[in-house]
Scaffold this motif. Structure first.
Motif, mmCIF file in Angstrom:
data_model
loop_
_atom_site.group_PDB
_atom_site.id
_atom_site.type_symbol
_atom_site.label_atom_id
_atom_site.label_comp_id
_atom_site.label_asym_id
_atom_site.label_seq_id
_atom_site.Cartn_x
_atom_site.Cartn_y
_atom_site.Cartn_z
ATOM 1 N N ALA A 59 0.838 -1.205 0.000
ATOM 2 C CA ALA A 59 0.000 0.000 0.000
ATOM 3 C C ALA A 59 0.869 1.249 0.000
ATOM 4 C CB ALA A 59 -0.935 -0.010 1.209
ATOM 5 N N GLY A 60 1.949 1.222 0.774
ATOM 6 C CA GLY A 60 2.867 2.358 0.800
ATOM 7 C C GLY A 60 3.562 2.581 -0.529
ATOM 8 N N ILE A 61 3.876 1.480 -1.229
ATOM 9 C CA ILE A 61 4.465 1.596 -2.565
ATOM 10 C C ILE A 61 3.489 2.292 -3.509
ATOM 11 C CG2 ILE A 61 5.157 0.272 -4.608
ATOM 12 C CD1 ILE A 61 7.317 0.250 -2.534
ATOM 13 N N LEU A 62 2.217 1.870 -3.491
ATOM 14 C CA LEU A 62 1.221 2.470 -4.384
ATOM 15 C C LEU A 62 0.992 3.944 -4.046
ATOM 16 C CD1 LEU A 62 -1.398 -0.429 -4.613
ATOM 17 C CD2 LEU A 62 0.438 0.122 -6.210
ATOM 18 N N GLY A 63 0.982 4.276 -2.763
ATOM 19 C CA GLY A 63 0.834 5.675 -2.372
ATOM 20 C C GLY A 63 2.005 6.524 -2.853
ATOM 21 N N SER A 64 3.212 5.968 -2.761
ATOM 22 C CA SER A 64 4.401 6.680 -3.240
ATOM 23 C C SER A 64 4.341 6.882 -4.747
ATOM 24 C CB SER A 64 5.664 5.885 -2.868
ATOM 25 O OG SER A 64 5.777 5.721 -1.461
ATOM 26 N N SER A 101 8.855 -0.075 3.536
ATOM 27 C CA SER A 101 8.382 0.916 4.503
ATOM 28 C C SER A 101 9.146 2.222 4.359
ATOM 29 C CB SER A 101 8.532 0.380 5.931
ATOM 30 O OG SER A 101 7.634 -0.674 6.170
ATOM 31 N N GLN A 102 10.440 2.114 4.111
ATOM 32 C CA GLN A 102 11.268 3.310 4.026
ATOM 33 C C GLN A 102 10.840 4.227 2.890
ATOM 34 O OE1 GLN A 102 13.997 3.926 6.385
ATOM 35 N NE2 GLN A 102 13.326 5.895 5.561
ATOM 36 N N VAL A 103 10.496 3.649 1.732
ATOM 37 C CA VAL A 103 10.074 4.497 0.617
ATOM 38 C C VAL A 103 8.794 5.236 0.976
ATOM 39 C CG1 VAL A 103 8.813 2.631 -0.573
ATOM 40 C CG2 VAL A 103 9.611 4.588 -1.868
ATOM 41 N N ALA A 104 7.891 4.577 1.692
ATOM 42 C CA ALA A 104 6.637 5.240 2.087
ATOM 43 C C ALA A 104 6.897 6.332 3.119
ATOM 44 C CB ALA A 104 5.661 4.208 2.639
ATOM 45 N N TYR A 105 7.728 6.044 4.113
ATOM 46 C CA TYR A 105 8.057 7.053 5.127
ATOM 47 C C TYR A 105 8.714 8.281 4.483
ATOM 48 C CZ TYR A 105 7.287 3.588 8.878
ATOM 49 O OH TYR A 105 6.749 2.665 9.745
ATOM 50 N N ASN A 106 9.599 8.048 3.534
ATOM 51 C CA ASN A 106 10.331 9.158 2.924
ATOM 52 C C ASN A 106 9.443 10.032 2.060
ATOM 53 O OD1 ASN A 106 12.718 8.374 4.125
ATOM 54 N ND2 ASN A 106 13.523 7.312 2.319
ATOM 55 N N ARG A 107 8.440 9.440 1.411
ATOM 56 C CA ARG A 107 7.647 10.188 0.451
ATOM 57 C C ARG A 107 6.314 10.681 0.992
ATOM 58 N NH1 ARG A 107 11.379 7.521 -1.490
ATOM 59 N NH2 ARG A 107 12.384 7.941 -3.496
ATOM 60 N N ALA A 108 5.878 10.162 2.119
ATOM 61 C CA ALA A 108 4.614 10.622 2.711
ATOM 62 C C ALA A 108 4.747 12.057 3.205
ATOM 63 C CB ALA A 108 4.206 9.697 3.848
ATOM 64 N N ASP A 109 3.661 12.808 3.107
ATOM 65 C CA ASP A 109 3.630 14.167 3.653
ATOM 66 C C ASP A 109 3.290 14.154 5.138
ATOM 67 O OD1 ASP A 109 3.927 15.904 1.129
ATOM 68 O OD2 ASP A 109 2.363 14.481 0.573
ATOM 69 N N VAL A 110 2.437 13.212 5.528
ATOM 70 C CA VAL A 110 2.051 13.042 6.935
ATOM 71 C C VAL A 110 2.041 11.550 7.238
ATOM 72 C CG1 VAL A 110 0.265 13.414 8.686
ATOM 73 C CG2 VAL A 110 0.595 15.105 6.872
ATOM 74 N N VAL A 111 2.580 11.167 8.393
ATOM 75 C CA VAL A 111 2.581 9.766 8.824
ATOM 76 C C VAL A 111 1.929 9.698 10.198
ATOM 77 C CG1 VAL A 111 3.984 7.741 9.356
ATOM 78 C CG2 VAL A 111 4.706 9.306 7.543
#
Length: 484
Positions: A176-181, A229-239
């Motif tokens: 899911a984090g990959i798709l969001g990124s 997980s790291q790619v999602a954390y790096n690219r998310a605006d809010v976590v």
């Protein structure tokens, strides 16, 4: 505003805490358009919804992680990588400053066969580089096939055609984090990441216990989930996370602290007013309610064994296991058989129920899970003025003992899989109605102070409003009627 909710293995196919949260979020903002991007195992699950979708859900897109025929390799029209693309794939396998943007663009711009790519020369040579640099002491053929099976679902996700939206809201990292990124990269959109449990840690726990994965390959799989997980954390605006320790785990796993925000779950207290009382024919019992899916992660077998011991000491106990048992049918059958073989009376599996039909006449509820986030069932028990027994997982300690209040204990905390402790807790609460009342009162006060649904909705309204402003979109304020 067009909001794409990205959910893996839950809404709208499975009833549960995360699914209920997603359903509630969509209903909370009826003036916004929602689309669903769902990740499920295979096409057999397609369209089999456990929820009636709200009217403001306009589209559903499905990604199947088991969707390739390994026997369909076509030797013609193979896609070969240029030097830049090969370097990006190699960086992914070696986990060395992964060039995610290049990888996103490669899978979008080339209509490739995942089969052909995994069986092709470029992937083979990238795996060989990884093998020679990091794992030269193991059997290469085993390593190659492990890498192919590991990257199959990831490459399927990377090949997904992402629907356009203003905001991508993933409810976990992982796929899911990959798709969001990807959504943020392709459409310059906002990306919100909400973790109910820490995905990487949950997968790590599962892998450690898995008997089918060799020790070295467990390490490789764990690294795979960490990089996702790291790619999602790096690219998310809010976590967001549900409680302080979860936030600390996110930071420990590489999430920038300035992005993190604690957003506790919330309960609609009005749903739990004027609940049905104990039926006349059941007043002789002390009732224990276990509101859960009958699944291994809920450790129903430990619950059954503990109840058997507790009932020998306090014969008027009755256990209600309330929730679906068709999602893990083999495990459920083992639980049914355990009750029968042990000859335990007064255990009832209700199947899927309306929790408000039962909670009003429960004397206590119980959760023996081996992994949780911030269980909604505990908050629902508090709303119904019912004390709770729970294992020390996720935020159960904070809910039962309090984190920043002096209301007192709202239940009893036990260790995971500790049958004796759990049985003792059942007996202690059964024998002490005054303690039950005191704990119930503490739980209700804690709920009112911090875990009301109105508070959760206001928090996410602020997050969505800020996302709209960053996209230069107008945000229509939600009325109190809509919030309810």
């Amino acid at each position: 505003m067009r909001i794409c909710i990205i959910a893996e293995g839950c809404y709208p196919y499975v009833v549960g805490g995360v699914s209920g949260w997603v359903h509630s979020m969509i209903q909370t903002f009826p003036k916004q358009e929602f689309i669903l991007l769902t990740i499920i195992a295979n096409r057999e699950l397609s369209g089999k919804f456990a929820y009636e979708l709200p009217e403001n859900v306009t589209e559903v897109h499905e990604l199947y992680l088991e969707d390739v025929d390994w026997g369909s390799v076509n030797k013609r029209h193979k896609t070969r990588l240029n030097q830049k693309e090969y370097h990006a794939i190699r960086s992914l396998l070696l986990n060395q400053e992964v060039e995610w943007e290049e990888i996103f663009d490669f899978f979008r711009n080339h209509n490739i066969s995942i089969n052909q790519f995994l069986m092709g020369e470029d992937f083979y040579h990238a795996v060989l580089d990884c093998y020679n640099l990091q794992y030269p002491d193991i059997v290469f053929s085993d390593f190659l096939w492990t890498m192919r099976s590991m990257y199959l679902p990831l490459f399927l996700a990377l090949s997904m055609e992402i629907p356009q939206a203003d905001v991508y809201h993933a409810v976990s990292t992982g796929y899911a984090g990959i798709l969001g990124s990807m959504g943020k990269h392709f459409y310059n959109a906002q990306f919100i990441l909400s973790e109910h449990g820490i995905y990487t840690r949950e997968r790590e726990e599962e892998l450690i216990k898995a008997e089918w994965v060799q020790r070295l390959y467990k390490k490789i799989w764990i690294q795979q989930f960490k990089k996702m997980s790291q790619v999602a954390y790096n690219r998310a605006d809010v976590v967001t996370s549900l409680y302080q320790h979860a936030k600390e785990l996110q930071i420990e796993l590489g999430c920038p602290e300035e992005k993190t925000k604690i957003t506790p779950n919330g309960i609609d207290c009005k749903r739990f007013e004027n609940l049905p009382k104990t039926p006349k024919d059941k007043k002789d019992y002390v009732h224990i309610g276990a509101i859960l899916r009958v699944a291994p992660i809920k450790d129903v077998k430990t619950l059954i064994q503990a109840f058997a011991y507790a009932r020998k000491r306090y014969p008027k106990l009755k256990l209600w296991i309330m929730g679906p048992y068709d999602e893990e049918p083999e495990y459920a059958a083992e639980c049914f058989q355990m009750v029968e073989m042990m000859g335990i009376p007064d255990v009832e599996f209700t199947g899927r129920i309306q929790v408000t039909d039962y909670l009003g006449w429960m004397d206590m509820t119980i959760l023996t899970s081996i992994s949780e986030g911030q269980p909604l069932t505990i908050l629902e028990s508090f709303a119904a003025h019912v004390p709770v027994i729970a294992t020390d997982v996720g935020n159960c300690r904070g809910l039962l003992h309090g984190e920043d209040d002096e209301f007192g204990d709202a239940g009893i905390l036990t260790h995971i899989m500790n049958i004796e402790e759990i049985a003792n807790a059942m007996v202690h609460l059964a024998e002490n109605p005054q303690i039950r009342r005191e704990m119930a009162g503490a739980g209700y006060q804690r709920l009112i102070r911090k875990y009301k649904i109105e508070d959760m909705k206001k928090t996410y309204e602020a997050i969505y409003r800020e996302a709209a402003q960053r996209q230069n979109l107008e945000w229509e304020e939600q009325t109190e009627e809509n919030r309810q």
